[in-house]
Design an enzyme around this catalytic site. Structure first.
Site, PDB file in Angstrom:
ATOM      1  N   SER A 121     -28.815   9.346 -13.872  1.00  0.00           N
ATOM      2  CA  SER A 121     -29.460   8.470 -14.845  1.00  0.00           C
ATOM      3  C   SER A 121     -30.856   8.963 -15.184  1.00  0.00           C
ATOM      4  O   SER A 121     -31.544   9.572 -14.348  1.00  0.00           O
ATOM      5  CB  SER A 121     -29.563   7.053 -14.265  1.00  0.00           C
ATOM      6  OG  SER A 121     -30.402   6.229 -15.041  1.00  0.00           O
ATOM      7  N   TYR A 145     -32.765   1.237  -8.281  1.00  0.00           N
ATOM      8  CA  TYR A 145     -31.627   1.876  -8.954  1.00  0.00           C
ATOM      9  C   TYR A 145     -31.915   3.352  -9.203  1.00  0.00           C
ATOM     10  O   TYR A 145     -31.120   4.234  -8.861  1.00  0.00           O
ATOM     11  CB  TYR A 145     -31.323   1.169 -10.282  1.00  0.00           C
ATOM     12  CG  TYR A 145     -30.366   1.949 -11.150  1.00  0.00           C
ATOM     13  CD1 TYR A 145     -29.033   2.091 -10.776  1.00  0.00           C
ATOM     14  CD2 TYR A 145     -30.803   2.575 -12.322  1.00  0.00           C
ATOM     15  CE1 TYR A 145     -28.155   2.835 -11.564  1.00  0.00           C
ATOM     16  CE2 TYR A 145     -29.936   3.306 -13.108  1.00  0.00           C
ATOM     17  CZ  TYR A 145     -28.608   3.435 -12.723  1.00  0.00           C
ATOM     18  OH  TYR A 145     -27.749   4.175 -13.491  1.00  0.00           O
ATOM     19  N   LYS A 149     -30.023   6.787  -7.599  1.00  0.00           N
ATOM     20  CA  LYS A 149     -29.379   7.844  -8.386  1.00  0.00           C
ATOM     21  C   LYS A 149     -29.993   9.206  -8.060  1.00  0.00           C
ATOM     22  O   LYS A 149     -29.287  10.220  -7.994  1.00  0.00           O
ATOM     23  CB  LYS A 149     -29.485   7.555  -9.886  1.00  0.00           C
ATOM     24  CG  LYS A 149     -28.828   6.272 -10.344  1.00  0.00           C
ATOM     25  CD  LYS A 149     -27.389   6.124  -9.866  1.00  0.00           C
ATOM     26  CE  LYS A 149     -26.424   7.022 -10.580  1.00  0.00           C
ATOM     27  NZ  LYS A 149     -25.023   6.780 -10.197  1.00  0.00           N
TER      28      LYS A 149
END
Length: 313
Positions: A121, A145, A149
């Protein structure tokens, strides 16, 4: 024809990757726990393995699959993906996103699968004043998050260095649009479906801040059509089949679009006003993130071909 194990293949992005792989002449088996994925997104002739990556027995599931079918590689999409949720429950994100990736790498190794496409991402870059953002830009994620990633990328890269895995990590920028209503994003956090829902329900969509350092004060993102993104996975799979390891690659359009511009695009496509309200900034959000997607064009020959109007239509 090659065969790929596609984790998260019953999800919004996964179902588009599945369709693109099959359209390009590849075969695929889907592994999904169906916690958010939908079987209605899968063609009847696609094999579904229902399994949670963190449950015991994953190596056995993959070993059994490779006994029955010649699996060329893994496309690993299965993950949790909400920035605000990751701020609220960070350990859940570390457990599922990092732990799930490690579990898949171990299971693939046990089953003798040596190619790995990892779903990453643009959140790995965090807050940045650079525009556009190239792959060598510092990775300083601002949310759990994004951290998970990035940690997944590290795990894949280090394992590849140790064991000879052929790999790539695709750093998605903001994914939007759909190939059909059946494959549409039904999530509750992505901007475009929230804007579409506001048109249909009359309930205003929230715009998180109008005082960001951007031209109209709302967050600026690089939106990429999910069909373009799916085709990037096909190009990545082809490179891995050739024995190439492209490393981390941005997947975007080299163009920023603000939240208000997305709202205007939907208004134009639907012919109806979009109700919205300005609320406080959301923790973990950077002001602007726009891709430099030149490397993927050079390495994989991939370029996005669909603009924001196609995503809003």
């Amino acid at each position: 024809m090659s065969t790929w194990l596609l984790t998260g293949g019953a999800g919004y992005i996964g179902s588009h990757v599945l369709a693109a792989l099959r359209a390009a002449g590849h075969d695929a088996v889907v592994l999904d726990d169906l916690s958010t994925g939908l079987t209605s997104r899968l063609p009847d002739d696609v094999e579904l393995l229902r399994h949670d990556l963190l449950e015991p027995g994953l190596p056995d599931v993959l070993t059994d699959l490779t006994r029955r079918r010649d699996v060329d590689g893994v496309v690993h999409l299965a993950a949790k993906k909400s920035v605000p949720e990751s701020v609220a429950v960070p350990l859940d994100y570390y457990e599922h996103n990092v732990g799930g990736t490690v579990a898949m790498l171990r299971a693939a190794a046990t089953a003798g699968i040596g190619r790995f496409v990892y779903s990453s991402s643009a959140a790995v870059y965090g807050e940045t004043s650079a525009e556009p953002v190239a792959e060598e830009h510092p990775t300083l994620p601002t949310s759990p998050y994004g951290e998970t990633k990035l940690a997944g990328e590290w795990a894949v890269r280090r394992y590849a260095e140790a064991e000879g895995l052929v790999w790539t990590a695709l750093r998605y920028f903001n994914v939007a649009g759909s190939a059909s209503a059946a494959l549409a994003d039904r999530g509750a956090t992505n901007l475009l479906p929230l804007v579409m829902r506001a048109v249909d329900t009359g309930r205003p969509v929230q715009v998180f801040g109008d005082d960001w350092p951007t031209p109209d004060g709302t967050c600026l993102r690089d939106y990429v059509h999910v069909e373009d993104l799916a085709e990037a996975h096909v190009a990545a799979a082809a490179a891995l089949l050739e024995g190439r390891s492209p490393g981390a690659l941005n997947v975007g359009r080299n163009e920023g679009t603000s939240v208000l511009e997305v709202i205007r695009a939907v208004e134009e496509a639907r012919g109806r006003p979009v109700p919205y309200e300005i609320v406080a900034r959301r923790p973990g959000d950077p002001a602007r993130v726009v891709a430099d997607a030149s490397r993927i064009a050079t390495v994989l020959g991939w370029r996005a071909s669909r603009g924001i109007a196609a995503m809003a239509g």
